[in-house]
Every structure is written in structure tokens, then in C-alpha cells.
Design a protein around this motif. Sequence first.
Motif, PDB file in Angstrom:
ATOM      1  N   ARG A  76       1.747   5.400  -2.577  1.00 17.58           N
ATOM      2  CA  ARG A  76       0.795   4.290  -2.651  1.00 17.58           C
ATOM      3  C   ARG A  76       0.802   3.618  -4.017  1.00 17.58           C
ATOM      4  O   ARG A  76       0.561   2.409  -4.114  1.00 17.58           O
ATOM      5  CB  ARG A  76      -0.604   4.773  -2.274  1.00 17.58           C
ATOM      6  CG  ARG A  76      -0.675   5.169  -0.813  1.00 17.58           C
ATOM      7  CD  ARG A  76      -2.032   5.700  -0.425  1.00 17.58           C
ATOM      8  NE  ARG A  76      -2.011   6.148   0.964  1.00 17.58           N
ATOM      9  CZ  ARG A  76      -3.036   6.664   1.590  1.00 17.58           C
ATOM     10  NH1 ARG A  76      -4.194   6.828   0.964  1.00 17.58           N
ATOM     11  NH2 ARG A  76      -2.926   7.035   2.853  1.00 17.58           N
ATOM     12  N   ASP A  80       0.940  -0.430  -4.877  1.00 12.77           N
ATOM     13  CA  ASP A  80       0.072  -1.113  -5.836  1.00 12.77           C
ATOM     14  C   ASP A  80       0.894  -1.841  -6.901  1.00 12.77           C
ATOM     15  O   ASP A  80       0.607  -2.998  -7.241  1.00 12.77           O
ATOM     16  CB  ASP A  80      -0.871  -0.118  -6.517  1.00 12.77           C
ATOM     17  CG  ASP A  80      -1.838   0.550  -5.559  1.00 12.77           C
ATOM     18  OD1 ASP A  80      -2.022   0.064  -4.419  1.00 12.77           O
ATOM     19  OD2 ASP A  80      -2.414   1.589  -5.949  1.00 12.77           O
ATOM     20  N   GLY A  98      -3.982  -1.658   0.458  1.00 10.43           N
ATOM     21  CA  GLY A  98      -5.037  -0.922   1.139  1.00 10.43           C
ATOM     22  C   GLY A  98      -4.560  -0.337   2.447  1.00 10.43           C
ATOM     23  O   GLY A  98      -3.460  -0.639   2.920  1.00 10.43           O
ATOM     24  N   ARG A 100      -4.400   0.107   6.395  1.00  8.13           N
ATOM     25  CA  ARG A 100      -4.444  -0.754   7.576  1.00  8.13           C
ATOM     26  C   ARG A 100      -4.506   0.181   8.792  1.00  8.13           C
ATOM     27  O   ARG A 100      -3.524   0.366   9.502  1.00  8.13           O
ATOM     28  CB  ARG A 100      -3.224  -1.657   7.675  1.00  8.13           C
ATOM     29  CG  ARG A 100      -2.907  -2.565   6.457  1.00  8.13           C
ATOM     30  CD  ARG A 100      -4.072  -3.430   6.037  1.00  8.13           C
ATOM     31  NE  ARG A 100      -3.750  -4.540   5.189  1.00  8.13           N
ATOM     32  CZ  ARG A 100      -3.638  -4.517   3.867  1.00  8.13           C
ATOM     33  NH1 ARG A 100      -3.715  -3.385   3.212  1.00  8.13           N
ATOM     34  NH2 ARG A 100      -3.432  -5.613   3.182  1.00  8.13           N
ATOM     35  N   TYR A 108      -0.538   2.259   4.528  1.00  5.06           N
ATOM     36  CA  TYR A 108      -1.030   1.693   3.273  1.00  5.06           C
ATOM     37  C   TYR A 108      -0.037   0.624   2.835  1.00  5.06           C
ATOM     38  O   TYR A 108       1.112   0.911   2.535  1.00  5.06           O
ATOM     39  CB  TYR A 108      -1.142   2.792   2.216  1.00  5.06           C
ATOM     40  CG  TYR A 108      -1.800   2.338   0.937  1.00  5.06           C
ATOM     41  CD1 TYR A 108      -1.043   1.867  -0.133  1.00  5.06           C
ATOM     42  CD2 TYR A 108      -3.175   2.385   0.795  1.00  5.06           C
ATOM     43  CE1 TYR A 108      -1.648   1.455  -1.300  1.00  5.06           C
ATOM     44  CE2 TYR A 108      -3.787   1.979  -0.375  1.00  5.06           C
ATOM     45  CZ  TYR A 108      -3.022   1.510  -1.414  1.00  5.06           C
ATOM     46  OH  TYR A 108      -3.624   1.101  -2.582  1.00  5.06           O
ATOM     47  N   ALA A 110       0.690  -3.651   1.194  1.00  4.19           N
ATOM     48  CA  ALA A 110       0.297  -4.847   0.451  1.00  4.19           C
ATOM     49  C   ALA A 110       1.241  -5.970   0.848  1.00  4.19           C
ATOM     50  O   ALA A 110       2.434  -5.738   1.057  1.00  4.19           O
ATOM     51  CB  ALA A 110       0.363  -4.604  -1.050  1.00  4.19           C
TER      52      ALA A 110
END
Length: 132
Positions: A76, A80, A98, A100, A108, A110
Motif C-alpha cells: 500500500r 500512496d 484507499g 475499494r 487498495y 489510487a
Amino acid sequence: MIDHMGIKVANFDRSKAFYDAAFAPLGASLLYIVPVEFTAGATMAGYGRDRPVYWLHETTPVAGHTQHVAFTARNRAEVDAFYAAAIAAGGRDNGAPGLRPHYHPNYYGAFVFDPDGNNVEAVCHDAEGDGA
């Protein structure tokens, strides 16, 4: 490196019939249809062998229209970092890092639009989020 991708189709039922037939010899099939409350009413469905990796999105395809590509992140923190770097490099937000859970409990991701408007994603499927 690529986790999954999506294409736009004008007629979902026609495309589904084609991909059902074309993918059967490869051992792939329709595995998931996203609930419409998460798609603004559009039909979206994913094909694969053990998890959806090739997605159809019913809409009006436009010549030269952009695509969606997702890249696997090892954890993760990489998701980020991908998001931060992409935004810093001129990308536009399309979904901050985040979970989903409407895809699955550990999804996780983006999302950013690149300078040409392509939807580019980094995603980690690890339950712990640490790559272990």
C-alpha cells in the motif's frame, strides 16, 4: 507489472457474447459484474482465469478515446507513493489512495489521469498491505 486493463464497448451484450466465446479456449471467463451503484449505471464486467483482469465498460467508444491501465504495487505504501508522484508530475486526481471494498475487501488503489486523460491506477491486493 500490469494488474488489469479495461476497454470501452458500445454494446455490452454483443461484446460479452464475443468474449465468452473467444476466451473459453484460453480458460478465461466472465468472473465479476460491478454493481451499477458503483458505475453510475454503466455495465462493467471483468474476465479472467482466477480473478478479473480484462474489463469491459459499456459506453460510447470514441475514436482516439483514452483507456484504463492498472499496475501492480507490492504494498500500500507503493500505491500512496505512486499517487503522490503522479500528482506532483502533473496528473489529475481520479481517486485518492484507499480501500475499494466493492471490488474485494483488500483492494487498495489510487487513480490518476495522465496528461492525455488516460486513467492510470496502482493497486495492491495484499490483505495486510505490507507486501508480506
